[in-house]
Design a protein around this motif. Structure first.
Motif, mmCIF file in Angstrom:
data_model
loop_
_atom_site.group_PDB
_atom_site.id
_atom_site.type_symbol
_atom_site.label_atom_id
_atom_site.label_comp_id
_atom_site.label_asym_id
_atom_site.label_seq_id
_atom_site.Cartn_x
_atom_site.Cartn_y
_atom_site.Cartn_z
ATOM 1 N N CYS A 112 0.844 -1.197 0.000
ATOM 2 C CA CYS A 112 0.000 0.000 0.000
ATOM 3 C C CYS A 112 0.886 1.257 0.000
ATOM 4 O O CYS A 112 2.085 1.185 0.231
ATOM 5 C CB CYS A 112 -0.933 -0.012 1.208
ATOM 6 N N CYS A 115 2.857 1.923 3.319
ATOM 7 C CA CYS A 115 4.034 1.075 3.504
ATOM 8 C C CYS A 115 5.141 1.478 2.530
ATOM 9 O O CYS A 115 6.323 1.463 2.862
ATOM 10 C CB CYS A 115 3.675 -0.398 3.319
ATOM 11 N N ASN A 133 4.829 -4.669 5.645
ATOM 12 C CA ASN A 133 3.423 -4.867 5.271
ATOM 13 C C ASN A 133 2.552 -4.296 6.376
ATOM 14 O O ASN A 133 3.057 -3.875 7.415
ATOM 15 C CB ASN A 133 3.125 -6.355 5.050
ATOM 16 N N CYS A 134 1.251 -4.268 6.148
ATOM 17 C CA CYS A 134 0.332 -3.822 7.190
ATOM 18 C C CYS A 134 -1.017 -4.473 6.958
ATOM 19 O O CYS A 134 -1.146 -5.343 6.100
ATOM 20 C CB CYS A 134 0.228 -2.291 7.201
ATOM 21 N N CYS A 137 -2.154 -4.379 3.285
ATOM 22 C CA CYS A 137 -1.375 -4.925 2.177
ATOM 23 C C CYS A 137 -0.497 -6.082 2.638
ATOM 24 O O CYS A 137 -0.350 -6.310 3.830
ATOM 25 C CB CYS A 137 -0.493 -3.840 1.567
ATOM 26 N N ARG A 175 -1.911 0.935 12.389
ATOM 27 C CA ARG A 175 -2.187 0.360 11.072
ATOM 28 C C ARG A 175 -1.776 -1.124 11.021
ATOM 29 O O ARG A 175 -2.139 -1.846 10.107
ATOM 30 C CB ARG A 175 -1.422 1.166 10.022
HETATM 31 ZN ZN LIG Z 1 0.663 -1.525 3.898
#
Ligand SMILES: [Zn+2]
Ligand SMILES: [Zn+2]
Length: 755
Positions: A112, A115, A133-134, A137, A175
């Motif tokens: 995303c 990120c 990542n989060c 994503c 997040r």
């Molecule tokens: Zn992300």
């Protein structure tokens, strides 16, 4: 003092709601509205209980589906009143692990924007961390071993979060709250550079070192999200040629990965739709017209007017491409047609003869997935050619519920499988051509994995009518299941109807390379009238012999010979580049017919014949190559057409073939001849469909089958049908090729099972 009425509501949320940040979203929403209660993931999705003022609870229920996080797909919200318990806070409760899993696992999703910003921010603690990542994503399907989707059931189980990561993971305002693959350079997976003999290559920054290797002409094996790729600099003639030779791939185009959209624009012509596809979170390979002067080596896509381009979809790719600063070839890590390598030891063994150096990491890939491939057809209408990473395991609805859970085994080429329960169908990832032990193993394992993931215990198994397909044999070997045989072209028709939520009846023009017909012959140019349950063959292409069986598929000149002999009734002079002796022998073979030259109505083979007549190709190295080159050669501005009459139920292109040949003899350019052929077939198809629709008072026509990957043919046929006021349905969610067959079989089986 009056106290506002209090209530407590238990709500079940179904759809793609796990691994997409749904619980933290619920937490924040409840917090904002001052509600108490809890949220948890279980096997069916998300379960919520909220308690508080009537109005707040009502608002909560309104906002729940409306404001769900970007990757969530809420399909159903079922609230029910329960007794007050007098809680004071809202909590996220540990996952429950019992009962029937039905929760949906989401597809892998491109990095995303948040990120990406952190990845390139020197001040961020994850600066240049290739596995950032989060919740919005990162890897999902490829790392999930089971459900519910929680870290211990992913391939991240072996990495213990450091204190900083753990704090993010546990903070509902973060997040990365419950982002299962959450990691950093301290605690998470690491990239390494490895020599083909397995020895570690010292590198302070393996990503930079890999990019330097690429810039100096190396072929790099890269472990990505769903498997290994082979990469080299796209404009490096020497490196691309070496890669092609070592991979034993003659001329099937290599995909490219461009560092940015701007860079992709320099390679191919991109309209707004193509750009949207490129940038989408699925990040497929997008096929688009090559720009004149695009700086790519000749060996990237020899003889193809198009290029397949994608943008980086994982942080590792983001870094590699940014460091290299130039487009790379990014082709599947395999030799020839084997499945893509994804297990480390296997990849090292198989790819060592091809790659000069390996960029690997220690996060295991649980499910192999290839890159998806799409092209855009018309505004808002992508044509999916290969449905895999980014799309799988997203479910596709069935227009009518399956009475019992079922499995559909697909066909042989571009194999996929499909599991269905109720109105939900899960189409598996692209497996490849089901012709050897390796692909059969992937097929079996994929089915077992999906059965576990989505808790489907099939009681019915749908299969192709071809008795020799490995998929058919697999289906018939499954014990205790009711087998349902589905005719190949009927499955194509049903797949397209079903994904549009329709049940028919409709007319369908189903054109492909080959499929086992109801009469035991090889079909491939069929006009059907049917619904999900059954069909009738109301028209077809004139059958001609397939001289030499499978050899005729690999050598299109044989089809030119068969069609010319059919059209002239006598021996024609050979097509360009064919020896007179061989031509005569094949003409004789065709004349005699019998098992060595069985009849076929395949439109794919008719394209082959034309491509050979035009001198484009006398032998092919991959399925559909001749047809793709004929489409590529056609001049879209040419509007005239050859005759292609219909007599009774038969589309008879003998005159078409002769007209094309005489144009070529007169020196008319191939671009015009190829276009006139496309126009002829489109017009004849539209006529035949319109006549069938008229006769049965039907208003809908389906266009599907692998031949309709041809955009020119598809657009011209579509136009002609719409001009007649007919509604045209074309596959959008699934490929028109055999990658869509399994889902079509599932739709047919569900209809036949219906009470
Ligand atoms: Zn992300
Ligand atoms: Zn960490």
């Amino acid at each position: 003092m009056s106290v506002a009425a209090q209530c407590r509501v238990r709500t079940r949320v179904e759809g793609t709601v796990q691994g997409v940040g749904f619980r933290p979203f619920v937490y924040r929403l409840a917090d904002e509205l001052g509600l108490a209660g809890f949220v948890l993931n279980d096997e069916r999705g998300v379960l919520i209980e909220v308690e508080g003022g009537e109005r707040e609870v009502e608002r909560f229920l309104d906002r729940l589906p409306a404001e769900a996080p970007p990757l969530a797909a809420v399909e159903r919200v079922t609230p029910a009143r329960v007794a007050l318990v007098g809680e004071g806070t809202f909590r996220i409760v540990e996952s429950r692990r019992r009962g029937q899993p039905d929760a949906l696992v989401s597809p892998d999703t491109a990095t995303c924007e948040d990120c990406r910003r952190e990845l390139f921010d020197p001040a961020d603690r994850r600066y240049r961390y290739p596995f950032i990542n989060c919740t919005n994503c990162g890897p999902r399907f490829t790392i999930v071993r089971g459900v519910p989707y929680d870290r211990p059931l992913t391939t991240m189980a072996g990495f213990e979060m450091c204190a900083a990561c753990r704090a993010e993971y546990e903070d509902p305002g973060d997040r990365r709250f419950h982002a299962q693959p959450n990691a950093c350079a301290e605690c998470g997976p690491r990239a390494r550079l490895v020599a083909p003999d397995g020895a570690e290559r010292e590198a302070a920054d393996p990503l930079r070192a890999a990019a330097e290797q690429l810039l100096s002409g190396a072929v790099l094996a890269v472990k990505g999200l769903g498997g290994y790729h082979l990469a080299c600099r796209a404009e490096d003639e020497g490196a691309v040629a070496r890669l092609r030779a070592r991979k034993h791939r003659e001329d099937k185009p290599f995909a490219l990965m461009a560092p940015s959209l701007e860079s992709a624009r320099e390679l191919v012509e991109l309209g707004p739709d193509e750009e949207e596809l490129l940038r989408g979170r699925e990040r497929p390979i997008v096929i688009a017209r090559r720009r004149p002067g695009a700086r790519v080596a000749r060996a990237v896509a020899p003889r193809s007017r198009d290029l397949g381009v994608m943008l980086p979809y994982s942080p590792l790719h983001q870094l590699l491409l940014a460091d290299a600063g130039t487009p790379l070839v990014m082709t599947s890590g395999n030799v020839s047609d084997e499945p893509i390598a994804y297990e480390d030891a296997d990849a090292l063994r198989r790819l060592a003869p091809i790659a000069d150096v390996f960029l690997v990491h220690d996060r295991p890939i649980h499910m192999r997935t290839d890159d998806s491939v799409v092209r855009s057809r018309a505004p808002g209408a992508p044509l999916i050619l290969r449905r895999s990473r980014g799309y799988v395991p997203g479910s596709v609805a069935l227009p009518l519920a399956a009475r019992r859970p079922l499995l559909a085994c697909g066909a042989e080429l571009k194999s996929t499988f499909c599991l269905a329960k109720g109105r939900r169908a899960w189409v598996g990832h692209h497996i490849g051509d089901l012709q050897n032990w390796e692909t059969l193993r992937s097929f079996r394992e994929g089915i077992e994995h999906f059965e576990r993931l989505f808790a489907v215990e099939p009681e019915v198994v749908a299969h192709d009518l071809h008795p020799d397909y490995l998929s058919t044999r697999y289906a018939l070997e499954r014990e205790g299941l009711r087998p349902i045989g589905v005719q190949h072209h009927h499955a194509h028709l049903a797949a397209c109807l079903a994904e549009h939520g329709e049940g028919g009846p409709a007319v369908g023009a189903i054109y492909d390379g080959t499929g086992h017909g109801s009469d035991g012959t090889a079909w491939g140019g069929e006009i059907l009238v049917g619904d999900l349950g059954g069909f009738e063959r109301v028209g077809h292409l004139l059958p001609v012999p397939l001289p030499g069986g499978d050899r005729a598929v690999r050598e299109p000149w044989r089809m030119a010979c068969a069609w010319l002999s059919e059209a002239l009734g006598e021996l024609a002079p050979p097509a360009p580049g064919v020896e007179a002796d061989r031509w005569r022998d094949v003409a004789e073979l065709a004349r005699r017919g019998g098992p060595a030259a069985p009849p076929t109505t395949s439109v794919g083979r008719l394209f082959d014949a034309l491509a050979a007549l035009c001198g484009l190709r006398s032998a092919v190295n991959y399925e559909g190559q001749a047809a793709a080159e004929l489409e590529g050669a056609a001049d879209p501005r040419e509007r005239s057409a050859y005759p292609l009459p219909t007599s009774g139920p038969v589309l008879d292109p003998r005159e078409t073939v002769l007209a094309a040949r005489s144009d070529l003899e007169r020196g008319r350019p191939v671009a015009a001849v190829a276009a006139r052929f496309h126009n002829a077939l489109a017009a004849a198809t539209a006529d035949a469909c319109a006549a069938a629709a008229d006769a049965r008072r039907l208003g809908t026509v389906v266009l599907s089958g692998g031949v309709f990957q041809n955009r020119l043919l598809l657009e011209r046929t579509d136009e002609a049908l719409r001009r007649r006021g007919l509604k045209v349905l074309v596959p959008r969610l699934l490929p028109p090729n055999d990658g869509g067959i399994a889902y079509g079989q599932a739709a047919v089986a569900a209809a036949r099972e219906a009470p």
